[in-house]
Enzyme design. Sequence first.
Site, PDB file in Angstrom:
ATOM      1  N   CYS A 384       0.821  -1.204   0.000  1.00 45.29           N
ATOM      2  CA  CYS A 384       0.000   0.000   0.000  1.00 45.29           C
ATOM      3  C   CYS A 384       0.867   1.272   0.000  1.00 45.29           C
ATOM      4  O   CYS A 384       1.440   1.602  -1.028  1.00 45.29           O
ATOM      5  CB  CYS A 384      -0.991  -0.034   1.159  1.00 45.29           C
ATOM      6  SG  CYS A 384      -2.471   0.919   0.770  1.00 45.29           S
ATOM      7  N   HIS A 509      -3.672  -5.051   0.282  1.00 44.17           N
ATOM      8  CA  HIS A 509      -3.126  -5.626   1.524  1.00 44.17           C
ATOM      9  C   HIS A 509      -3.164  -7.158   1.475  1.00 44.17           C
ATOM     10  O   HIS A 509      -4.109  -7.766   1.958  1.00 44.17           O
ATOM     11  CB  HIS A 509      -3.947  -5.139   2.719  1.00 44.17           C
ATOM     12  CG  HIS A 509      -3.753  -3.702   3.014  1.00 44.17           C
ATOM     13  ND1 HIS A 509      -2.762  -3.239   3.843  1.00 44.17           N
ATOM     14  CD2 HIS A 509      -4.408  -2.601   2.565  1.00 44.17           C
ATOM     15  CE1 HIS A 509      -2.814  -1.918   3.908  1.00 44.17           C
ATOM     16  NE2 HIS A 509      -3.802  -1.510   3.139  1.00 44.17           N
ATOM     17  N   GLU A 511      -1.577  -9.224   3.201  1.00 42.21           N
ATOM     18  CA  GLU A 511      -1.501  -9.842   4.537  1.00 42.21           C
ATOM     19  C   GLU A 511      -2.871 -10.225   5.068  1.00 42.21           C
ATOM     20  O   GLU A 511      -2.995 -11.134   5.888  1.00 42.21           O
ATOM     21  CB  GLU A 511      -0.782  -8.893   5.515  1.00 42.21           C
ATOM     22  CG  GLU A 511      -1.553  -7.646   5.949  1.00 42.21           C
ATOM     23  CD  GLU A 511      -1.437  -6.462   4.992  1.00 42.21           C
ATOM     24  OE1 GLU A 511      -1.080  -6.672   3.811  1.00 42.21           O
ATOM     25  OE2 GLU A 511      -1.713  -5.323   5.407  1.00 42.21           O
TER      26      GLU A 511
END
Length: 534
Positions: A384, A509, A511
């Site tokens: 990001c 994102h 993750e």
Amino acid sequence: MKQVKYIFLTGGVVSSLGKGIAASSLGLLLKSRGLRVTIQKLDPYINVDPGTMSPYQHGEVYVTEDGAESDLDLGHYERFLDMNMTKSNNTTTGQVYYEVISRERRGDYLGATVQVVPHITDEIKRRMTLLADTKDYDVVITEIGGTVGDIESLPFLEAMRQFMLKVGRENSLSIHLTYVPYIEAAGEIKTKPTQHSVKTLLEIGIQPDILIIRSHAGVSQDIKEKIALFCNVQTKCVVSAKDVPTIYQVPLELESEGLDEIVVGKLHIRNGKPDLAKWRKLVRKINDPKNTVTVGVCGKYNMVPDAYKSILEAFVHAGAENDVKVNIKWISAQDLEKDKNTAKYLTGINGLLVPYGFGERGTEGKIKAIKFVRENKIPFFGICFGMQLAVVEFARNVLKMKDANSAEVRKTRNNVIDLMEEQKGITEKGGTMRLGSYACTVKRGTKTFDTYKAVNINERHRHRYEFNNRYRMQFEDAGMIFSGINPDKDLVEIIELPSHPWFIACQFHPELKSRATKAHPLFREFIKACKKKK
Ligand code: GLN
């Protein structure tokens, strides 16, 4: 199974006992027995969602597929249960009051005095069944945020009491997670705080069925008997949860204490034993890695590791798949910014990750770090803001646009990162970023494609700024590849440098989609590259 079973989890004595991990672990044990399980979190704060809170306050904001900005415990639920959470999995006091006050203004309660009981508690109870109403679940676990005794959580506990009375004892369970401290001077562990916490629950009319006792080294049978006696629960229902080296071991601990067996017994659910083979393998890999790698994380919220919760967990998953332990070296973006000696901060790392972020502070430090790893061919992964700053770094140092910057940081003639078109008219801050899952088309023949092995992917977003398409050709001519593009709006989602061993950054994102037994491909391949570098 027709009747949905409800499990409520409250916490006592102190915060940070790991209620989210306990809920996730129980969820996993029940799911491994073939049950359809989901978990919801009720948060007593007045914010509508954590999206407007600083990471210092609340840690990471976890974004769901459907674009809710939610509590980080939802991340644990997803990682343990390997399933997507939704907007309905997180309720806050703010949402409850918002709803009730809007109804009052509409005139839905005309004539009545609107009160905490029954109006607020009714709205909480309505939300307690939202997930059950989908008919997708056999068991709904509800984690109540905060600590018993807090003023804020009272309406939630009262709603829980009413709810359990309505659905009946055979369909609902109350689990209380507490802490037993060890007092060094006395050489003893103490059960009094637990007794008090249970007493507080009893005052509200809630008798816990099961106690999960957190402690450093575990509790003996004697202590269990004592707690059982004073807290009015069966001895077998006092379950010990001692500290373990990894949170992923908690389900195995709780299983060995018989927690899931007790739960299915009390709720009259008949089914098989849990199948935990995959999970045991994961825990073995985490606890017994063949090697280590060190990843530098250059961010500005370093003193609050919870701010990067999902990233840290994604490294655990990726490490397990690569047979390595991932050590984190925290690199303070602000310190690096002020220091002339960049190398000092970056020596010894096998790869660098620049995570998400907002605002100006620390950006120049992050840009310096990115320049260093780009030039020194150290694996780089940007997420990001990390991607946005990698773009700025490339513009300044490769394209020689000295004033290049993100418009969020400084307005210049070369805002290579700029506000998205649809963000321009927005003034309200809550829930207005580009949020949730969006499609991305991966370019064949790139490292990104080798990583995903797919052309059509979906990833989750939370940002207002994006790559400025006006500059696309200049970047491509200088060797940057836009390896992932949003097909609907033609937005740059992934960049990579083919001349570098591993230099990939993404606007989304990743993750948030890494699961315990299924590492995210970008994290997996990044760690593989770090291993190779080492
Ligand atoms: N601050 C940047 C934006 O709003 C990046 C956000 C992020 O890193 N999640 O676009």
